[in-house]
Design an enzyme around this catalytic site. Structure first.
Site, short mmCIF file in Angstrom:
data_model
loop_
_atom_site.label_atom_id
_atom_site.label_comp_id
_atom_site.label_asym_id
_atom_site.label_seq_id
_atom_site.Cartn_x
_atom_site.Cartn_y
_atom_site.Cartn_z
N ASP A 92 0.86 -1.19 0.00
CA ASP A 92 0.00 0.00 0.00
C ASP A 92 0.89 1.23 0.00
O ASP A 92 1.82 1.34 0.81
CB ASP A 92 -0.90 -0.02 1.24
CG ASP A 92 -2.00 1.02 1.18
OD1 ASP A 92 -3.18 0.64 1.22
OD2 ASP A 92 -1.68 2.23 1.11
N ASN A 135 -12.41 -2.76 4.22
CA ASN A 135 -13.42 -1.71 4.27
C ASN A 135 -14.47 -1.96 3.19
O ASN A 135 -14.11 -2.34 2.06
CB ASN A 135 -12.78 -0.33 4.08
CG ASN A 135 -11.75 -0.02 5.14
OD1 ASN A 135 -11.92 -0.41 6.30
ND2 ASN A 135 -10.68 0.67 4.78
N GLY A 149 -15.20 3.70 4.94
CA GLY A 149 -13.89 4.20 4.56
C GLY A 149 -13.30 3.59 3.30
O GLY A 149 -12.13 3.80 3.00
N GLN A 150 -14.14 2.84 2.53
CA GLN A 150 -13.61 2.27 1.28
C GLN A 150 -13.46 3.38 0.24
O GLN A 150 -14.42 4.10 -0.04
CB GLN A 150 -14.53 1.16 0.75
CG GLN A 150 -13.93 0.45 -0.46
CD GLN A 150 -14.79 -0.73 -0.95
OE1 GLN A 150 -15.94 -0.89 -0.55
NE2 GLN A 150 -14.21 -1.53 -1.84
N HIS A 181 -10.36 -5.58 -1.54
CA HIS A 181 -8.98 -5.73 -1.08
C HIS A 181 -8.95 -5.98 0.43
O HIS A 181 -9.79 -5.48 1.17
CB HIS A 181 -8.13 -4.51 -1.42
CG HIS A 181 -8.71 -3.20 -0.96
ND1 HIS A 181 -9.70 -2.54 -1.64
CD2 HIS A 181 -8.42 -2.43 0.12
CE1 HIS A 181 -10.01 -1.43 -1.00
NE2 HIS A 181 -9.25 -1.34 0.08
N HIS A 216 -6.57 -5.47 3.70
CA HIS A 216 -5.39 -4.80 4.25
C HIS A 216 -4.68 -5.73 5.23
O HIS A 216 -5.31 -6.29 6.12
CB HIS A 216 -5.80 -3.56 5.06
CG HIS A 216 -6.38 -2.44 4.26
ND1 HIS A 216 -5.62 -1.37 3.84
CD2 HIS A 216 -7.64 -2.20 3.82
CE1 HIS A 216 -6.40 -0.51 3.18
NE2 HIS A 216 -7.62 -1.00 3.15
P1 AMP Z 1 -9.56 1.61 1.25
O1 AMP Z 1 -9.67 2.90 2.00
O2 AMP Z 1 -9.83 0.39 2.10
O3 AMP Z 1 -10.39 1.62 -0.02
O4 AMP Z 1 -8.04 1.47 0.86
C1 AMP Z 1 -7.49 1.84 -0.35
C2 AMP Z 1 -6.01 1.80 -0.16
O5 AMP Z 1 -5.39 1.79 -1.44
C3 AMP Z 1 -5.43 2.99 0.60
O6 AMP Z 1 -4.79 2.52 1.77
C4 AMP Z 1 -4.45 3.62 -0.40
O7 AMP Z 1 -3.27 4.06 0.23
C5 AMP Z 1 -4.17 2.47 -1.34
N1 AMP Z 1 -3.79 2.85 -2.69
C6 AMP Z 1 -4.44 3.67 -3.52
N2 AMP Z 1 -3.82 3.75 -4.72
C7 AMP Z 1 -2.75 2.92 -4.63
C8 AMP Z 1 -1.69 2.55 -5.53
N3 AMP Z 1 -1.64 3.06 -6.78
N4 AMP Z 1 -0.76 1.69 -5.09
C9 AMP Z 1 -0.81 1.19 -3.85
N5 AMP Z 1 -1.77 1.48 -2.97
C10 AMP Z 1 -2.73 2.34 -3.34
#
Ligand code: AMP
Ligand code: ZN
Length: 134
Positions: free
Chosen positions: A31, A87, A93-94, A100, A102
């Protein structure tokens, strides 16, 4: 393939990602935010919006890979524990609408706050139970 999805783009190598694991069904990559040191995302290669949409077989595989990588990350980075989190929808918070998981390795109790407030005085457990199981 969802053409506008940033995680589909990482899968298709249209944008770079630090991919630490790759098989026929899923990939895992670092991430960008690194909320904790080693923060990793595990995602299916097929686009599903969230955990409510993904099929059971894919979910089972994603979770098996999550456990395997969690062990590897904890060992290699010397973490003391971890949080596993997914999420679902904006309210939770998604921000990226490609399912995905975490992996958040933990080193310190204060580096990440996931607060569970005690509302036991305000909630009738039997009412909740009846609503869910009836
Ligand atoms: P969520 O809030 O659960 O939807 O998490 C999305 C996650 O994706 C966040 O923690 C971001 O930091 C991560 N993220 C977004 N774009 C990228 C990317 N290009 N490469 C790696 N992580 C990413
Ligand atoms: Zn996608």
């Amino acid at each position: 393939k969802m053409s506008n999805c940033i995680f589909c783009k990482i899968i298709n190598k249209e944008i770079p990602g630090k991919i630490i694991y790759d098989d026929d069904v899923c990939i895992a990559f670092l991430d960008l935010s690194q909320a904790t040191y080693g923060h990793t995302l595990v995602i299916p290669k097929k686009h599903f919006e969230n955990i409510l949409e993904v099929d059971a077989q894919t979910l089972a595989h994603v979770m098996q890979v999550t456990q395997k990588l969690a062990k590897q990350i904890v060992e290699k980075l010397n973490a003391k524990g971890l949080n596993i989190l997914t999420n679902t929808n904006e309210v939770a918070g998604q921000t990226v609408h490609h399912f995905h998981v975490h992996i958040l390795p933990r080193y310190d109790e204060k580096e990440l706050v996931i607060e569970f407030n005690d509302h036991s005085q305000d909630v009738d457990l039997d009412e909740v139970y009846q609503k869910i199981v009836k």
